[in-house]
Design a protein around this motif. Structure first.
Motif, PDB file in Angstrom:
ATOM      1  N   HIS A  22      15.594 -79.435   4.545  1.00  0.00           N
ATOM      2  CA  HIS A  22      16.854 -78.695   4.554  1.00  0.00           C
ATOM      3  C   HIS A  22      17.979 -79.512   3.949  1.00  0.00           C
ATOM      4  O   HIS A  22      18.754 -79.003   3.111  1.00  0.00           O
ATOM      5  CB  HIS A  22      17.214 -78.289   5.984  1.00  0.00           C
ATOM      6  CG  HIS A  22      18.623 -77.775   6.120  1.00  0.00           C
ATOM      7  ND1 HIS A  22      19.000 -76.511   5.718  1.00  0.00           N
ATOM      8  CD2 HIS A  22      19.748 -78.384   6.604  1.00  0.00           C
ATOM      9  CE1 HIS A  22      20.297 -76.348   5.953  1.00  0.00           C
ATOM     10  NE2 HIS A  22      20.775 -77.455   6.480  1.00  0.00           N
TER      11      HIS A  22
ATOM     12  N   SER B 128      17.692 -73.925   4.684  1.00  0.00           N
ATOM     13  CA  SER B 128      17.075 -73.886   3.364  1.00  0.00           C
ATOM     14  C   SER B 128      15.927 -74.889   3.299  1.00  0.00           C
ATOM     15  O   SER B 128      15.770 -75.740   4.186  1.00  0.00           O
ATOM     16  CB  SER B 128      18.108 -74.199   2.279  1.00  0.00           C
ATOM     17  OG  SER B 128      17.614 -73.855   0.996  1.00  0.00           O
TER      18      SER B 128
ATOM     19  N   SER C  32      16.264 -69.576   2.740  1.00  0.00           N
ATOM     20  CA  SER C  32      16.241 -69.639   1.280  1.00  0.00           C
ATOM     21  C   SER C  32      15.348 -70.781   0.835  1.00  0.00           C
ATOM     22  O   SER C  32      15.036 -71.702   1.612  1.00  0.00           O
ATOM     23  CB  SER C  32      17.647 -69.822   0.705  1.00  0.00           C
ATOM     24  OG  SER C  32      18.182 -71.088   1.052  1.00  0.00           O
TER      25      SER C  32
ATOM     26  N   LEU D  22      17.866 -70.624  -6.517  1.00  0.00           N
ATOM     27  CA  LEU D  22      18.046 -70.382  -5.091  1.00  0.00           C
ATOM     28  C   LEU D  22      17.489 -68.997  -4.794  1.00  0.00           C
ATOM     29  O   LEU D  22      18.061 -67.982  -5.199  1.00  0.00           O
ATOM     30  CB  LEU D  22      19.518 -70.461  -4.701  1.00  0.00           C
ATOM     31  CG  LEU D  22      19.808 -70.270  -3.212  1.00  0.00           C
ATOM     32  CD1 LEU D  22      19.154 -71.371  -2.372  1.00  0.00           C
ATOM     33  CD2 LEU D  22      21.308 -70.226  -2.951  1.00  0.00           C
TER      34      LEU D  22
END
Length: 251
Positions: A81, A107, A155, A173
């Motif tokens: 992340h 993420s 994501s 992304l």
């Protein structure tokens, strides 16, 4: 409250009590991730003016070290992340950065391609990840391996062959709810149990061209270098079968 005080609280209240069950049953440490978000630790490295901690790589490495000692799975998730968030902080939109700062967005990295078969002489087949432009839409096709928090993150930082005449890999992304993403029902990667390390497939995933990361003044930057710097510094829980950087397919 300082980030160290926040970390101490989350470790004692949530991460340490659940670490044994996370490892034993291979369950994704969702409660620990939520607690890290609520304590401001998911947004530790986001700019302070967007609500983040405004801190950097040194502090992030300290947090990952302490979390990994208590729970390898949670530490692995946090490491990926932070590396992803560094790229988003450099090139992402304020909206996503604010979500990370608020602790509402996790993420992760999807950088290493699954290679289909073997080439002549037993060599690995070429990288298969592609990005095809059609107007303002990009179709991403690939199978990514050893993706931490696969199916759990919000994501993915997704790599592909250059979609233009650049000699650098393209980075995108990709929202976790993008149509066309597929994650196996059970993790099949080699990360710590509970880290959700698995394969992620795109066949294809459609994203807007604006989802591309790493452009300044119309020219592609070495955005991958940002990710590599963070991965090289953030401590990793590594087994013999895990690529600790996850970028050999980009060489």
């Amino acid at each position: 409250m300082s980030y160290r005080s926040a970390l101490s609280y989350v470790l004692s209240s949530t991460i340490e009590p659940s670490a044994e069950q996370t490892g034993a049953h291979g369950r994704f440490p969702r409660a620990s991730v939520v607690a890290l978000g609520e304590a401001g630790l998911l947004g530790l490295t986001v700019s302070a003016h967007l609500g983040g901690g405004g801190l950097g790589l040194v502090e992030a490495a300290e947090v990952v070290t302490e979390v990994s000692r208590a729970c390898p799975a949670t530490g692995t998730v946090l490491r990926s992340h932070y590396a992803a968030a560094a790229l988003i902080e450099a090139y992402g939109t304020p909206w996503v950065r604010r979500k990370i700062a608020a602790g509402h967005h996790l993420s992760t990295l999807a950088l290493t391609d699954v290679r289909d078969g073997q080439g002549p002489g037993g060599t690995a087949s070429p990288t298969v990840s592609t990005a095809t432009h059609t107007g303002d839409v990009v179709a991403l096709r690939a199978r990514k391996r050893n993706v931490v928090a696969a199916g759990e993150a919000d994501s993915y930082i997704w790599s592909s062959r250059p979609a233009d005449d650049s000699d650098r890999p393209a980075l995108w992304l990709v929202p976790a709810d993008a149509p066309g993403l597929f994650v196996p029902a059970r993790p099949n990667g080699a990360g710590p149990r509970g880290s959700g390390t698995s394969t992620v497939c795109a066949d294809p995933v459609l994203v807007p061209a604006s989802a591309g990361l790493g452009r300044e003044g119309g020219r592609r930057t070495d955005a991958l270098g940002t990710v590599l710097e963070w991965l090289a510094t953030l401590p990793a829980v590594v087994s013999a079968t895990v690529d600790p950087v996850g970028t050999e397919a980009l060489a």
